[in-house]
Design an enzyme around this catalytic site. Structure first.
Site: not given
Ligand code: SAH
Length: 213
Positions: A61
């Site tokens: 992000s």
């Molecule tokens: N917080 C992260 C950025 C998040 S991007 C950082 O600091 O880099 C969102 C992430 O959520 C992605 O890696 C995606 O694979 C994950 N995601 C999506 N659906 C999910 C779920 N049901 N459970 C766990 N992770 C999930």
């Protein structure tokens, strides 16, 4: 490259000017080495005012979004926190500086494995990376004092709200696939009292209680 200087500039120009005030959050953002969480090819953009690709179609992000959501969690240092959507592990590292214990769930195994190794290398030993569907939360470690969802959901899943303690805070982007708003909810007498904050664009939360694909 002088990454410490770039971090200071990031805090000055991207966070302070846009109203981030929590001094603990500002300190944490000054400290966590964002360049350790981005792919090699993106190193030069580590402290830019944008989200960056981390592989598997996912992103780390924008620093401002990390700061906004972290500030909304209003932490004092003793919290047990759940993050859903580990991605690169950057948000988890920021949380780790501000809380007692952080559980973070990632559904894509290669991202979870990379984040786990990276956080371990950097010495974040109060962060636990779990591989799995975080749209269900993490029942066996609940209740949590704080919960942050860093992927976009059609609504805050009830099953996750149930894992938040009384007076606890949950923050996450809620909306449709292409645009959302950051929602903050505080549990009062078992009911979530919600506030609506910044518009945002996150990758989708995919799972049983998120989007189906
Ligand atoms: N917080 C992260 C950025 C998040 S991007 C950082 O600091 O880099 C969102 C992430 O959520 C992605 O890696 C995606 O694979 C994950 N995601 C999506 N659906 C999910 C779920 N049901 N459970 C766990 N992770 C999930």
């Amino acid at each position: 490259m002088d990454y410490a200087l770039l971090r200071e500039m990031m805090v000055e120009t991207q966070l302070l000017t846009r109203g981030i005030r929590d001094s603990r959050v500002l300190e944490a953002m000054k400290k966590v080495q964002r360049h350790k969480f981005v792919p090699e090819a993106m190193l030069g953009s580590s402290y830019d005012d944008i989200a960056l690709p981390i592989g598997e179609g996912q992103t780390i992000s924008q620093p401002y979004m990390v700061a906004v959501m972290t500030e909304l969690l209003a932490m004092s240092g003793d919290e047990k926190v759940l993050e859903i959507g580990t991605g690169s592990g950057y948000q988890a590292a920021v949380l780790s500086e501000l809380a007692r214990e952080v559980y973070t769930i990632e559904r894509i195994p290669v991202l979870a494995d990379k984040a786990r190794a990276r956080l371990e290398d950097l010495g974040y030993n109060n962060v636990f990376v779990v591989t799995g569907d975080g749209s269900r939360g993490l029942e066996d470690k609940s209740p949590f004092d704080r919960i942050i969802i860093t992927a976009a959901a059609p609504e805050l899943p009830v099953v996750i709200i149930n894992q938040l303690r009384e007076d606890g805070i949950i923050v996450g982007p809620v909306g449709d696939r292409m645009s959302q708003v950051v929602v903050k909810g505080r549990k009062k007498k078992g009911v979530l009292v919600e506030e609506f904050h910044t518009p945002c664009i996150f990758v989708p939360l995919i799972g049983e209680y998120g989007w189906k694909s």
